[in-house]
Design an enzyme around this catalytic site. Structure first.
Site, PDB file in Angstrom:
ATOM      1  CE  LYS A  43      -7.735 -32.162 -12.705  1.00  0.00           C
ATOM      2  NZ  LYS A  43      -7.513 -32.986 -13.381  1.00  0.00           N
ATOM      3  CD  GLU A  79      -0.376 -44.367  -5.587  1.00  0.00           C
ATOM      4  OE1 GLU A  79       0.754 -45.052  -6.115  1.00  0.00           O
ATOM      5  OE2 GLU A  79      -1.472 -44.490  -5.600  1.00  0.00           O
TER       6      GLU A  79
END
Length: 483
Positions: A179, A252
């Site tokens: 995505k 992250e």
């Protein structure tokens, strides 16, 4: 096994979803803009719940056969995909330039990172560990793939961060749905299109969409893991969304990386390297240097050297082969930075270079590189991550004090210490709370070394064997040898 890629051509002027190895469009489409020119780029799909369901179903169906292959067999498939990417690396560099605004040098750097990840990741292997092995019993720890993985990738390094999820996830035996960011969807769609003639159906898919697409994927009960790179605020939403189905999650997130400069450095050399690592890609890198703590005895000379080097950096558009950096990637980030820069006047920050931009002229989301001279520690330029070409330099004199100031942040992605006295630098850097720490360098990465954040900079790590294991569930495997 798949066919070779030498006869496989793709067009770089149309972009569709890839679902079950088919190119799919949608009833509604949208487009991003070139941040250098603000001109509209190509139309891309706006995926719906139906598209998500089809992609997840295909990935789930492909998982048993893909996961039963050996790691070497999966690596052979992925090596062919790496060949295909490399065959088109020049087209990808141009495409990355158009969607991110990166000039040729920076776009080329991204492709260098992409190829390094694609090639080197395939050398990694998941290893079984025998913890007990005697006449009576054997106990093994092994790592087994999870199922359907999803990578939610940001706009600043759309191919690097995407490939850094795709290759480990697939090598570990998972299937994967990519995505991309709505601001930079093109390179992800095209790379996944390349995979159609290489990988089995359903193994690698890509869905373009708006910000509404991510929640459809995080909520889906048949998705086993989400790997997300992006902002802290959105990362917290991802965790909350995954809690209902106990999906595995790797995050992250944002950083506010500090560089601590000791009093014994070669000022000109270190200032040049730190300026580069601060302003590369306009500071739009999570692990770029965002706070520069300089020993007070060399502060004035070091500040002058950083300013002098930064003045030599050429900022230009995506076609400028001489440009060091380009524009801010999108209007949303550009507007956020305008508000950030406005604090220079309202807070009375002293500028050593740059300053508040005047009224916007011409096309492109360009912002002036700006250096703030020793602002208060509590100011937002020190405490918050601007994600743009603006940085503070701050004075320090006491080691314990500068360690405390660096660690006071809620984030901890990366941190570095610079000194000719390497043991001294190690003593300091080992006390800094960050996922990556460096001595006399910063933003140094390798495909076989994991990276990730501490505190609010994330959960888990990516890349390397640690990252590969992160795409698996550890499994304890007991064998009783007697009847």
């Amino acid at each position: 096994m798949s066919s070779t890629t030498t006869d496989y051509k793709v067009s770089f002027d149309s972009f569709k979803n890839v679902i079950n190895n088919e190119l799919v469009t949608t009833a509604n489409t949208r487009h991003s803009v070139n941040p250098s020119t603000e001109e509209a780029l190509w139309e891309v799909p706006v995926s719906t719940q139906e598209d998500v369901d089809k992609a997840v179903s295909a990935a789930k169906a492909a998982f048993p056969a893909w996961s039963k292959l050996s790691q070497d067999e999966r690596a052979e498939y992925l090596s062919k995909l790496a060949d295909a990417i490399e065959a088109h690396k020049d087209e990808f560099a141009v495409l990355v330039g158009k969607e991110t605004g990166k000039p040729p040098q920076t776009a080329g750097f991204e492709m260098f990172l992409v190829m390094g990840l694609a090639r080197e990741t395939l050398k990694l292997r998941l290893k079984e560990e025998k913890k007990i092995d005697d006449a009576d019993r054997t106990a093994i720890v092994r790592y087994v793939p999870m199922g359907v993985g999803v990578g939610i990738v940001p706009w600043n390094f759309p191919l690097t961060l995407g490939v850094g999820k795709v290759f480990p996830a697939l090598l570990a035996g998972n299937t994967f749905i990519w995505k991309p960011s709505p601001f930079s969807p093109y390179s992800a769609l095209k790379l996944t299109e390349l995979a159609i003639k290489i990988l089995p159906p359903g193994v690698l898919q890509a869905l373009s969409g708006t910000e509404d697409l991510g929640p459809l994927l995080t909520a889906h009960p048949d998705v086993a893991k989400i790997s997300f790179t992006g902002s802290i605020a959105t990362g917290k939403k991802v965790v909350a969304a995954c809690a209902g189905t106990l999906k595995r999650v790797t995050l992250e997130l944002g950083g506010n990386d500090a560089a601590v400069v000791c009093d014994d450095v070669d000022i000109d050399s270190v200032a040049a390297r730190i300026a580069f690592l601060t302003f590369i890609h306009n500071g739009q890198i999570c692990m770029a240097i965002k706070r520069i703590y300089v020993h007070e005895s060399i502060y004035d000379k070091f500040l002058a050297a950083v300013v002098a080097v930064t003045k030599t950096f050429k900022f230009g558009d995506y076609t400028d082969a001489e440009a060091f950096a380009g524009p801010v990637q999108n209007r949303m980030q550009f507007d956020k930075l305008q508000k950030f820069y406005a604090q220079i006047g309202t807070e009375g920050w002293k500028t050593a270079l740059g300053g508040e931009p005047g009224p916007k002229e011409g096309k492109g989301f360009f912002m002036p590189p700006t250096i703030i001279d020793n602002p208060p520690e509590a100011s937002s330029i020190v405490q918050d991550e601007p994600f743009g070409p603006i940085v503070p330099l701050l004075k320090w004199s006491d080691e314990e004090d500068v360690i405390r100031r660096v660690n006071a942040a809620k984030v901890g992605l990366g941190a570095s210490v610079w000194s000719k006295d390497v043991p001294r630098a190690q003593r300091i850097v080992e006390q800094l709370q960050a996922g990556s720490i460096w001595v006399n360098t910063h933003f140094e990465l390798a495909p076989n070394v994991p990276f990730g954040g501490h505190k609010e900079s994330g959960l888990g790590m990516e890349w390397g064997e640690v990252g590969l294991q992160g795409w698996c569930n550890p499994q304890a495997y007991w064998i009783k040898h007697s009847a």
